[in-house]
Design a protein around this motif. Structure first.
Motif, mmCIF file in Angstrom:
data_model
loop_
_atom_site.group_PDB
_atom_site.id
_atom_site.type_symbol
_atom_site.label_atom_id
_atom_site.label_comp_id
_atom_site.label_asym_id
_atom_site.label_seq_id
_atom_site.Cartn_x
_atom_site.Cartn_y
_atom_site.Cartn_z
ATOM 1 N N ASP A 167 -13.411 -17.440 5.530
ATOM 2 C CA ASP A 167 -14.122 -18.344 4.766
ATOM 3 C C ASP A 167 -13.526 -20.032 4.030
ATOM 4 O O ASP A 167 -13.134 -19.620 2.917
ATOM 5 C CB ASP A 167 -14.747 -18.018 4.855
ATOM 6 C CG ASP A 167 -16.510 -18.771 4.864
ATOM 7 O OD1 ASP A 167 -16.267 -19.849 4.596
ATOM 8 O OD2 ASP A 167 -17.122 -18.098 4.226
ATOM 9 N N VAL A 168 -12.613 -20.868 4.803
ATOM 10 C CA VAL A 168 -11.811 -21.692 3.669
ATOM 11 C C VAL A 168 -12.667 -22.136 2.645
ATOM 12 O O VAL A 168 -12.658 -22.400 1.395
ATOM 13 C CB VAL A 168 -11.219 -23.013 4.226
ATOM 14 C CG1 VAL A 168 -10.230 -23.759 3.633
ATOM 15 C CG2 VAL A 168 -10.147 -22.058 5.090
ATOM 16 N N PHE A 211 -17.753 -30.222 -2.449
ATOM 17 C CA PHE A 211 -18.446 -29.638 -1.939
ATOM 18 C C PHE A 211 -20.496 -29.261 -1.777
ATOM 19 O O PHE A 211 -20.448 -28.954 -0.392
ATOM 20 C CB PHE A 211 -18.784 -27.921 -2.922
ATOM 21 C CG PHE A 211 -16.647 -27.493 -3.046
ATOM 22 C CD1 PHE A 211 -15.998 -27.459 -2.265
ATOM 23 C CD2 PHE A 211 -16.885 -27.418 -4.343
ATOM 24 C CE1 PHE A 211 -14.887 -27.122 -1.882
ATOM 25 C CE2 PHE A 211 -15.515 -26.623 -4.101
ATOM 26 C CZ PHE A 211 -14.271 -27.146 -3.447
ATOM 27 N N PHE A 212 -20.567 -30.244 -2.204
ATOM 28 C CA PHE A 212 -22.434 -31.121 -1.943
ATOM 29 C C PHE A 212 -22.654 -31.219 -0.542
ATOM 30 O O PHE A 212 -23.300 -31.183 0.215
ATOM 31 C CB PHE A 212 -22.757 -31.093 -2.924
ATOM 32 C CG PHE A 212 -24.262 -31.795 -2.885
ATOM 33 C CD1 PHE A 212 -25.383 -31.202 -3.024
ATOM 34 C CD2 PHE A 212 -24.166 -33.576 -2.502
ATOM 35 C CE1 PHE A 212 -26.158 -31.252 -1.906
ATOM 36 C CE2 PHE A 212 -25.262 -33.476 -2.488
ATOM 37 C CZ PHE A 212 -26.437 -32.774 -2.259
ATOM 38 N N LEU A 213 -21.318 -32.190 -0.407
ATOM 39 C CA LEU A 213 -21.739 -32.918 0.924
ATOM 40 C C LEU A 213 -21.332 -32.137 2.248
ATOM 41 O O LEU A 213 -21.553 -31.919 3.364
ATOM 42 C CB LEU A 213 -20.519 -34.306 0.360
ATOM 43 C CG LEU A 213 -21.023 -35.015 -0.374
ATOM 44 C CD1 LEU A 213 -20.177 -36.120 -0.877
ATOM 45 C CD2 LEU A 213 -22.198 -35.703 -0.044
ATOM 46 N N LEU A 214 -19.785 -31.084 1.906
ATOM 47 C CA LEU A 214 -19.755 -30.438 2.973
ATOM 48 C C LEU A 214 -20.453 -29.073 2.931
ATOM 49 O O LEU A 214 -19.874 -28.636 4.283
ATOM 50 C CB LEU A 214 -18.471 -29.795 2.792
ATOM 51 C CG LEU A 214 -16.750 -30.454 2.267
ATOM 52 C CD1 LEU A 214 -15.000 -30.806 2.165
ATOM 53 C CD2 LEU A 214 -17.062 -31.502 3.973
ATOM 54 N N GLN A 254 -22.935 -25.801 6.105
ATOM 55 C CA GLN A 254 -23.042 -24.797 6.326
ATOM 56 C C GLN A 254 -24.041 -23.886 5.830
ATOM 57 O O GLN A 254 -24.570 -24.258 7.144
ATOM 58 C CB GLN A 254 -22.653 -24.260 4.917
ATOM 59 C CG GLN A 254 -20.854 -24.990 4.313
ATOM 60 C CD GLN A 254 -19.807 -24.124 5.736
ATOM 61 O OE1 GLN A 254 -20.021 -22.984 5.676
ATOM 62 N NE2 GLN A 254 -19.057 -24.501 6.111
ATOM 63 N N THR A 255 -24.932 -23.948 5.099
ATOM 64 C CA THR A 255 -26.452 -23.875 5.010
ATOM 65 C C THR A 255 -27.892 -24.488 3.607
ATOM 66 O O THR A 255 -26.369 -25.307 2.887
ATOM 67 C CB THR A 255 -26.684 -22.013 4.727
ATOM 68 O OG1 THR A 255 -26.729 -21.978 3.616
ATOM 69 C CG2 THR A 255 -26.014 -21.359 5.697
ATOM 70 N N ARG A 293 -30.458 -22.997 8.134
ATOM 71 C CA ARG A 293 -29.689 -24.074 9.209
ATOM 72 C C ARG A 293 -29.164 -24.632 8.836
ATOM 73 O O ARG A 293 -29.118 -25.986 7.988
ATOM 74 C CB ARG A 293 -29.819 -23.679 10.431
ATOM 75 C CG ARG A 293 -31.257 -22.585 11.099
ATOM 76 C CD ARG A 293 -31.180 -23.201 12.856
ATOM 77 N NE ARG A 293 -31.687 -21.828 13.001
ATOM 78 C CZ ARG A 293 -31.441 -21.225 14.400
ATOM 79 N NH1 ARG A 293 -30.088 -21.253 14.081
ATOM 80 N NH2 ARG A 293 -31.966 -19.602 14.409
ATOM 81 N N SER A 294 -27.262 -25.158 9.492
ATOM 82 C CA SER A 294 -26.381 -25.973 9.467
ATOM 83 C C SER A 294 -27.727 -27.188 9.194
ATOM 84 O O SER A 294 -27.633 -27.476 10.704
ATOM 85 C CB SER A 294 -25.405 -25.531 9.793
ATOM 86 O OG SER A 294 -24.077 -27.321 9.914
#
Length: 924
Positions: A267-268, A315-318, A322-323, A383-384
């Motif tokens: 889980d990078v 991280f917020f954009l990526l 995720q969820t 969900r993603s």
């Protein structure tokens, strides 16, 4: 041999569960005794003792939690890891109180945030424990939560400490009951279970995707501690933060642990997120402690804070991939870092941001705790919003995807889907690539130093030591475990550079003549980095630029040690360039790790070493297929069907294989091995039914022995016969076995048997030239066999470093077994299986056991004869040991067995002989 499925299996992971619950008992007992004897007016005489015991208890529970990570006890794992932080923080606070470092007047400021967080956490774990395999765990969590309530009451009303001690005694009693119950259940093989201790079976409709990363609940729980400290300070419940420094420090270290475990679970994204949050909280801890030596609470340097905001916005954009909870969490964290002023931690914006982050951390902890325990989505996390496929497509349309280059590359078309070039050449370990962690640490460190010449230099110290030194060293060790020699070496040396430079420059410990010694060290780093620059020419352009700029950093270090003044703006520019390159490399590795393929490039190398391997006839590169994917196994199977030879993982070491129905491939594999004629190849099958048409040729005893012993790491040498013609070996049959016998085996390896199912029986030899050590990694197959192999099924390190056991069954119908080699399966275990099979066939046990080199008439007559048999057995065992060390290959069988076993009458003498040889084998 591993236990069979129908064997009775005792309670799994009993040791870690007992160890962790013993920590619960000990910690609660120590706190209860401390509360009974506590005098709040002076430092308690037993504070140092209490603190030391609590710290040791925390280490005990940490060890238990780590050991439980490989099981499915999510509630217990989170409980033990969390309590390790609780006992460690309380123990550290007690020790500091006993040393008069922390004031007793501010106990509420130091203990209230931790007690509040663990009140919620143990309550959540108590609810999740209802699904745990024992309901006792749930009640223990509820009692711990109740004791946290009483601890909070005692902070405001000191007389409540006696009630607190009474409530803390309850987890002690219930924990002892749990330990006794587990012990009884384990000793009786689950035959006896105390009330409330019966193991509950897992339901079959569980969603495995819910628990891909089962340590996230612990990570969010640890994030509650520092945010609670800031929130309580903002609303005025607490007055100071220095008392809470142990809580925040251990919470930061716990999140660093979660980062490493996330990389272990591939889980990078979360591995990088929690490494950055760990950096932030460990750095802020220094600001908390700064008030102890009369300074104002210090926020991060401006540029360091800016890079933290930038990365959290990334991280917020990526996190849209995720969820929804990840989106909210990273947005709140970015707000928290953005609100940090450079003059202190008493900002209104910081308080509001910390409250928002605390709330989302509480929700994520509650949701993930319940979802992990029940293994289904009970509490939604969203969900993603942007699937990873869409992210890959976006970069593909932007023409950002590039062909892999450099030493991480493979020839086009030579790699199976999903296996990156770096994994192929260097191999993967149990961790995902942590290069993101190394570049992230360098970026934060460099930009923290950028404005060094202004303000307090001690402000920079934690932002150099923590990310540049500690966290980058972790990234280097993970890279080393993956076989990435260049990256691991560079990260570790850069880590030492930042540690030394941060320690001696920003703390001001050297001046005058001492600077010459520091200058010598700086010169050594400068020279080493020249070698890194030289190697980076064949890596990629990003590493080349990074190492060149770092060389300038080393020069600045050297000049500073010699007392030479440099321009502030020049140093600022160097650090900003270095940080910018690190940020770019961080983003590239993060995106590539999340997408599972190369969607952004670090640039082609200036010089290519041409590491691609040529395959059969030079027509195509060596195919590197991922053994963890069905497509990878299928790709190797198709290659073998076409007449290729390949490296393959097994239950022991790597082997070289060819399809039996491709005689040319069998002959080529034999000649590739460059082995002598006395080292023939063997045959492997995937299931005994493949020999069913020739069952009558083997005989009932041998057939039942094969049925009982396989699948396993045991090769059986049997007589040649017409049954061998069924494999279509043709003229290549003389390369397999000897004129009299042949070795055959069913491996205890899912990947190997699946490949054999697709290809058919295979001819096997060890994947190393004769005389060399066994091959224990797929990268070694390429190193040892090189261009001669057409493909390798990659599975990382082999599970064992010991070869298989080779048993001679040529005279099995006469009651004799021989051993060509005693490998991973002990001799006594093979004999025990054979004895049980022979008894089922009604063989008489009165004939006696003897060595096949001794005449039959010497057995069973006198004590002297029996003693002579023992001596001969020991001598035979010693000779066998010498042969073991002479035979290093997994599948190469010599001409004569080491030890022969014959059914006999004198069990006492025989047992002594075999005990002696087994003992000697163990020592060897």
């Amino acid at each position: 041999m591993p236990p069979r499925n129908n064997d009775k299996v005792t309670t799994p992971l009993v040791g870690p569960r007992v160890q962790g619950m013993s920590g619960v008992v000990l910690g609660s007992l120590v706190l209860a005794a401390h509360n009974f004897s506590l005098d709040l007016t002076v430092a308690a005489p037993n504070s140092l003792v209490t603190g030391t015991v609590l710290v040791i208890t925390g280490l005990l529970q940490f060890s238990a939690g780590i050991r439980l990570l490989r099981g499915r006890y999510h509630t217990l794992t989170t409980l033990y890891l969390s309590l390790s932080v609780l006992w460690g923080s309380l123990g550290s606070a007690k020790i500091l109180e006993g040393l008069d470092v922390l004031s007793l007047d501010n106990r509420k400021d130091g203990l209230l945030p931790g007690y509040g967080v663990f009140l919620f956490l143990t309550l959540f774990l108590g609810i999740a424990g209802k699904k745990e395999r024992s309901s006792i765990v749930s009640w223990i969590c509820f009692l711990l939560s109740l004791s946290m309530v009483m601890e909070i009451v005692a902070l405001f009303y000191p007389a409540g400490r006696w009630g607190t001690a009474c409530y803390q005694a309850l987890p002690v009693l219930l924990g002892l009951y749990y330990v006794v119950g587990l012990t009884v259940s384990h000793c009786t093989g689950n035959g006896v279970s105390l009330p409330g201790m019966r193991e509950e079976s897992q339901e079959t409709d569980e969603d495995e995707d819910v628990v891909k990363n089962d340590v996230l609940a612990f990570a969010y729980a640890m994030n509650m501690i520092p945010t609670c400290i800031l929130a309580l300070l903002f609303i005025g419940v607490t007055r100071t933060t220095n008392q809470a420094a142990p809580w925040m420090a251990l919470a930061g270290l716990a999140q660093l642990l979660v980062s490493v475990l996330s990389f272990r679970r591939e889980d990078v994204f979360h591995g990088a997120v929690f490494s950055l949050s760990s950096t932030f909280w460990l750095g802020i801890t220094y600001g908390f402690l700064s008030t102890l030596w009369g300074k104002a609470e210090l926020a991060p340097p401006f540029l360091a804070s800016s890079i933290l905001v930038l990365i959290f916005l990334v991280f917020f954009l990526l996190s849209f991939t995720q969820t929804i909870s990840d989106v909210v969490y990273n947005f709140c964290f970015a707000l928290l870092v953005l609100s940090l002023p450079t003059t202190g931690l008493n900002s209104t914006y910081l308080g509001i941001a910390s409250i928002l982050l605390l709330l989302i951390s509480i929700y994520c902890t509650f949701a993930l705790t319940l979802n992990s325990a029940f293994r289904r989505t009970l509490v939604p996390v969203g969900r993603s919003l942007l699937p990873e496929e869409s992210l890959r497509g976006l970069f593909s349309r932007c023409q950002c995807a590039r062909r892999r280059q450099g030493y991480e590359s493979l020839p086009s078309g030579s790699t199976s889907a999903g296996l990156s070039g770096s994994d192929t050449i260097l191999g993967y370990s149990k961790y995902a690539s942590a290069d993101t962690l190394g570049f992230l640490s360098n970026a934060v460190t460099a930009l923290a130093v950028a404005l060094l010449s202004t303000g307090d230099k001690s402000l920079v110290l934690p932002w150099v030591i923590v990310p540049g030194g500690v966290i980058q060293f972790v990234a280097g060790t993970i890279s080393f475990s993956r076989g990435k020699t260049f990256e691991s070496t560079a990260f570790m040396v850069y880590s030492m550079m930042w540690l030394l430079w941060g320690s001696v420059r920003y703390s001001g410990v050297y001046r005058g003549s001492e600077g010459l010694g520091v200058a010598a060290g700086a010169a050594s780093f400068l020279l080493f980095n020249l070698f890194v620059i030289f190697l980076s020419v064949v890596i990629n352009k990003a590493w080349l630029v990074l190492s060149v700029v770092f060389e300038v950093v080393c020069v600045l270090f050297l000049l500073d040690a010699l007392g030479v003044q440099t321009s502030q703006y020049f140093e600022l520019g160097v650090m900003c360039v270095f940080g910018a390159v690190c940020v770019y490399c961080f983003c590239v590795h993060l995106l590539n790790g999340m997408c599972g393929e190369e969607v952004m490039s670090l640039g082609s190398p200036l010089l290519s070493l041409g590491r691609g391997h040529r395959g059969r006839g030079g027509e195509q590169g060596c195919v590197m297929a991922d053994a963890r994917k069905a497509n990878g196994v299928k790709q190797i199977a198709e290659l073998m069907k076409a007449g290729g030879i390949c490296g393959m993982p097994t239950d022991t070491v790597y082997v070289l294989v060819a399809a039996c129905n491709r005689p040319a491939a069998v002959e080529r594999a034999y000649r590739t091995k460059k082995q002598a004629e006395e080292r023939p190849m063997s045959i492997w099958i995937s299931q005994l039914s493949q020999l069913e048409p020739a069952r009558e040729e083997f005989g009932p005893l041998l057939w039942d022995f094969m049925k009982e012993v396989w699948p396993s790491s045991i090769s059986l040498v049997i007589k040649r016969g017409p049954w061998l013609d069924r494999f279509g070996l043709g003229d290549s049959a003389h390369y397999i076995g000897t004129p009299e016998s042949i070795a055959i085996r069913i491996p205890d390896c899912t990947v190997a048997t699946h490949l054999i199912d697709l290809v058919g029986p295979i001819a096997v030899t060890s994947a190393n030239p004769s005389g060399e050590a066994d091959t224990t990694h797929h990268s070694q197959v390429l190193a040892k066999l090189g261009d001669n192999v057409d493909g390798v099924l990659c599975d990382g390190p082999s599970p064992e470093n010991v070869a298989s056991t080779v048993v001679n069954c040529a005279k099995i119908d006469e009651g004799e077994l021989g051993f060509f080699r005693v490998g991973i399966v002990p001799r006594a275990q093979v004999i025990g299986i054979f004895d049980s099979v022979r008894r089922r066939h009604g063989r008489s046990s009165s004939a006696g056991r003897r060595n096949d080199s001794a005449p039959r008439r010497h057995y069973g007559s006198t004590n002297a004869a029996r003693t002579g048999h023992v001596v001969r057995g020991v001598a035979s065992g010693l000779a066998g040991i010498l042969q073991v060390h002479a035979q290093e290959d997994d599948t190469d069988i010599g001409a004569s067995p080491q030890v022969a076993v014959v059914s006999g009458a004198d069990d006492t003498a025989n047992s002594l002989a075999f005990s002696t040889t087994n003992l000697l084998d163990l020592k060897s």
